[in-house]
Motif scaffolding. Structure first.
Motif, PDB file in Angstrom:
ATOM      1  N   UNK A 304      45.328  42.683  44.475  1.00  0.00           N
ATOM      2  CA  UNK A 304      44.658  42.065  45.621  1.00  0.00           C
ATOM      3  C   UNK A 304      43.167  42.401  45.638  1.00  0.00           C
ATOM      4  N   UNK A 305      42.793  43.556  45.071  1.00  0.00           N
ATOM      5  CA  UNK A 305      41.368  43.915  45.024  1.00  0.00           C
ATOM      6  C   UNK A 305      40.621  42.927  44.139  1.00  0.00           C
ATOM      7  N   UNK A 306      41.188  42.634  42.971  1.00  0.00           N
ATOM      8  CA  UNK A 306      40.544  41.710  42.061  1.00  0.00           C
ATOM      9  C   UNK A 306      40.514  40.299  42.654  1.00  0.00           C
ATOM     10  N   UNK A 307      41.591  39.930  43.333  1.00  0.00           N
ATOM     11  CA  UNK A 307      41.631  38.615  43.970  1.00  0.00           C
ATOM     12  C   UNK A 307      40.570  38.503  45.069  1.00  0.00           C
ATOM     13  N   UNK A 308      40.347  39.603  45.788  1.00  0.00           N
ATOM     14  CA  UNK A 308      39.351  39.608  46.878  1.00  0.00           C
ATOM     15  C   UNK A 308      37.938  39.407  46.301  1.00  0.00           C
ATOM     16  N   UNK A 309      37.642  40.107  45.201  1.00  0.00           N
ATOM     17  CA  UNK A 309      36.316  39.995  44.581  1.00  0.00           C
ATOM     18  C   UNK A 309      36.365  38.971  43.434  1.00  0.00           C
ATOM     19  N   UNK A 310      36.852  37.797  43.735  1.00  0.00           N
ATOM     20  CA  UNK A 310      37.101  36.825  42.664  1.00  0.00           C
ATOM     21  C   UNK A 310      35.845  36.138  42.152  1.00  0.00           C
ATOM     22  N   UNK A 311      34.719  36.339  42.802  1.00  0.00           N
ATOM     23  CA  UNK A 311      33.480  35.742  42.293  1.00  0.00           C
ATOM     24  C   UNK A 311      32.809  36.634  41.257  1.00  0.00           C
TER      25      UNK A 311
END
Length: 786
Positions: A304-311
């Motif tokens: 979910x951390x990587x998904x949150x910072x997906x840019x």
């Protein structure tokens, strides 16, 4: 000046270097001479390790220190101008450069791999050597660089003034990753074997992107505290005050480089999700260390951390990309931007090779069945069935088995090096605790010297974990033996570890590579060039798997499919984390939240009074093709020498034609012949000549003393004066004691007993001069080996 009489080095200095400088190349920043490309593979036989000669280029030409352009291979003028081309091409393959030159001082043969010239190879005069501008422009065209990309692509790596610079494969990894990011790839994977400097390489990648100002705010993520702390203290130290480690729930967002544990910025509860203090667009780059673990699974609480910072651009680092039906690094990150394998690292001499000792115990092979209504030590009725290797230390403990394994380990250490750093991988914490106790009982003298000779280093043991830094510190002698289960399987930079014990059932290739990686680092100051794997659970059968050190095949099935995890993967997960006494790991696999409890453990029976014996023991070495081979020292030597000298006559011809016999000895040493190991096995009284003739060609050997006595019987000294006879007799005695090497060096005349006879110049005069002295030594050698 007769060019034919010049050495290769003279050709470089007097002809090649002036030609390069005349073409306008900067001698300070664009030309490097005698560049060591590889360290030289370590050959292991017996208890000996010998480093072979590494690959070294005569010249490497650069655009900048991080961007090699060309190789120049020089040869003596007695050889053709193109004699160095094939060697230069092999070096060019390593450096991935398109321009190769071969020269003997008369001119150059120029090989152009770009395909942009009308000829692949052409001859150039010394005055026609191309300029830096000419090659750099052609290189840019070959690589397809755009003008707007060049500033970042050519950004310098960090140099601390110590002279340390990235190795050739690290340069590839850094350059390829920087290029990938510059060209807009938002996910990228870097695969480098354990011990090859992943974190240092990651630092250089981040440094260049940060300095080029295209990635201004960076997050480095790991799932073990030791990984974050080692990174911050060591490789990432140059970031200085721009860097911080996230430790609390309140985050200071004024820094540029952030290091964090997953656990520090997220959790199952909303108030634990500290990463949300950053805006989703805050980070430009996220680097995920050991990305085959926590964040690899789609449903991981950490994904979910990587998904949150997906840019942000996501860069994954791993030695062991994970490809199962539920987890895939390649599906998330794409195919690796660059891969440097364990096999390549061993071939280059940057990683330690290994020998494997496989030990089979009778109960492991034949199994054990309780008698009718048999109870264990704790009064539990043992379920009636056959228990085998898969059960031992998981559901059933045979105390005598633990004691025997501890004795075998201890006997090996006593026979080799009692202070060799050793990691014993056990089934679980309970097993690690019992193994520690058994090892203590097997080594009372060592434990009396220091109680930390054996330590259990597991996640549940505060005192044991506190000793982890001392175990991996080359300056600290203790602890020597560490028993563990999971804690030390990854992320532990134990470069002085010489012995790895596998008493844990391992079916996962990913985990197996990580465990083996604990021994692959080299520390020459500590005398660590290779390591031993002692296997009690057939784990090393994975070496024969085609997936070992090969490309990881993507078999990932997206959620919603009907595929399930293969049984062996399930079993390995059970082994790793859900066994009866728990795992000692300080992280979870990320598939079901953070710190979830362990399910109801299965019963573990403990029995005593069972006879356990060793059935077989095999010693295997890693061959030049990367595969394990069961081969004796004599067989290996014979095969190696016959590659150079197919027959006895071939060897005798070379030996007799060579002025310095030591040259032949060193040549065979570079091919992997370990003389000390041969002497230990065959006999220390034999010289190199007789060892080869006997082992390789089946000739009856003579000791050095026997050869010396034969010379004395032939009375060859009488033609010399009295003083010269004394010198030759002393040389003969020196040969009988120490071998051929010392008598071929005129410096031997400075030591006893020669120093008592007179000064070297006086002793040489007794022969009529230096040339006559050297001829007398050659005559002596000829009679010795006639």
């Amino acid at each position: 000046m007769d060019k034919k009489k010049l050495t290769e080095r003279d050709i470089c200095t007097k002809y090649i270097l002036p030609a390069i400088k005349k073409a306008g190349w900067d001698i300070h920043s664009q030309i490097r001479e005698e560049v060591q490309l590889t360290a030289g593979r370590v050959i292991v036989r017996g208890q000996m390790g010998l480093r072979s000669k590494g690959k070294r280029a005569d010249f490497v030409l650069y655009h900048k220190p991080n961007m090699p352009l060309a190789i120049i291979e020089a040869k003596k003028n007695t050889l053709p101008i193109a004699a160095g081309m094939q060697q230069g091409l092999s070096y060019a393959d390593l450096l991935e450069v398109p321009f190769i030159f071969s020269s003997n001082g008369d001119g150059f043969i120029f090989h152009d791999k770009t395909g942009l010239s009308s000829q692949v190879e052409q001859e150039l005069s010394l005055e026609q050597f191309p300029s830096h501008t000419e090659l750099w422009q052609k290189y840019q065209q070959w690589k397809g660089y755009q003008a707007q990309e060049l500033e970042t692509i050519t950004q310098d790596y960090y140099e601390d003034g110590s002279g340390k610079s990235p190795r050739y494969y690290q340069v590839h990894a850094i350059n390829k990753m920087v290029e990938a990011v510059v060209k807009g790839e938002d996910r990228a994977l870097l695969v480098m074997a354990t011990g090859t400097g992943k974190t240092y390489t990651a630092f250089q990648i981040i440094w260049r992107l940060w300095k080029a100002d295209i990635k201004k705010r960076i997050l480095f993520l790991a799932d073990r505290n030791i990984l974050v702390d080692q990174t911050k203290t060591n490789d990432f130290k140059p970031f200085g005050t721009a860097m911080t480690k996230i430790t609390g729930r309140k985050i200071d967002t004024s820094y540029e480089i952030f290091l964090s544990l997953y656990q520090a910025i997220t959790g199952p509860e909303e108030e634990q999700k500290a990463y949300k203090q950053f805006s989703p667009e805050f980070f430009d780059l996220i680097v995920i260390d050991e990305c085959h673990r926590g964040s690899a699974a789609d449903d991981s609480a950490w994904r979910e951390i990587l998904d949150y910072f997906n840019t942000a651009t996501h860069v994954g680092l791993t030695a062991t990309p994970k490809e199962t039906e539920e987890v895939s690094n390649s599906t998330y990150f794409g195919d690796p931007v660059y891969t440097y394998s364990l096999k390549q690292g061993i071939d280059d001499g940057f990683l330690a090779p290994y020998k494997v000792v496989r030990i089979d115990l009778d109960k492991d092979l034949q199994g054990w069945r309780p008698t009718k209504d048999q109870y264990d030590k704790n009064g539990a009725l043992i379920a009636d069935r056959i228990y085998n290797q898969q059960d031992f230390d998981r559901t059933l403990v045979i105390e005598e088995r633990t004691q025997l394994v501890a004795k075998i380990i201890s006997d090996h250490l006593k026979a080799t090096d009692p202070m060799a750093k050793t990691i014993v991988f056990c089934q679980d914490i309970d097993h690690a605790n019992r193994m520690r106790q058994a090892l203590v009982n097997e080594n009372p003298e060592q434990v009396a010297k220091n109680r930390k000779y054996v330590m259990k280093i597991t996640g549940d043991d505060t005192e044991g974990k506190a000793e982890l830094d001392n175990f991996i510190d080359p300056e600290q002698a203790y602890p020597v033996i560490a028993t563990t289960s999971e804690l030390m399987s990854t992320g532990v930079d134990a470069k002085t570890c010489k012995l790895i014990i596998l008493d844990q059932r391992i079916k996962s290739m990913t985990k197996f590579k990580q465990v083996i990686g604990r021994g692959t680092r080299i520390d020459e100051d500590y005398g660590k060039l290779w390591f031993t794997i002692m296997d009690f659970k057939k784990a090393t059968e994975l070496f024969a798997d085609e997936d070992f050190d090969g490309e990881a095949e993507v078999i990932y099935q997206p959620k919603g499919g009907d595929s399930t995890v293969p049984p062996e993967d399930e079993e390995d997960d059970d082994t790793d984390s859900n066994n009866s006494q728990g795992s000692d790991d300080s992280y979870t696999d990320g598939s079901g939240g953070l710190g979830d409890g362990i399910d109801e453990p299965p019963k573990k029976y403990i029995v005593k009074g069972v006879s356990v014996k060793v059935v077989s023991e095999r010693v295997q070495y890693i061959g030049s093709d990367g595969k394990l081979i069961t081969e004796s020292l004599k067989d290996y030597t014979s095969k190696t020498v016959k590659q150079e000298y197919a027959t006895l006559n071939d060897f005798l011809r070379k030996w007799n034609d060579t002025d310095q016999k030591q040259a032949v000895i060193e040549e065979l040493e570079e091919q992997g012949v370990i003389w000390q190991a041969l002497e230990d096995e065959v006999g220390k009284d034999y010289g190199a000549f007789d060892l080869i003739c006997h082992i390789v060609y089946g000739q009856p050997p003579l000791t050095r003393k026997e050869r010396a006595d034969q010379v004395r019987k032939r009375d060859i000294f009488s033609k010399y004066g009295e003083q010269a006879q004394k010198v030759l007799e002393a040389l003969l005695e020196k040969y009988a004691d120490e071998g051929i090497t010392p008598i071929e060096n005129v410096a031997v005349l400075k030591v006893q007993p020669f120093s008592e006879m007179g000064r070297p110049i006086e002793l040489i005069k007794g022969f009529g001069g230096k040339a006559q002295y050297q001829q007398a030594v050659k005559d002596l050698e000829q009679v010795l080996y006639s």
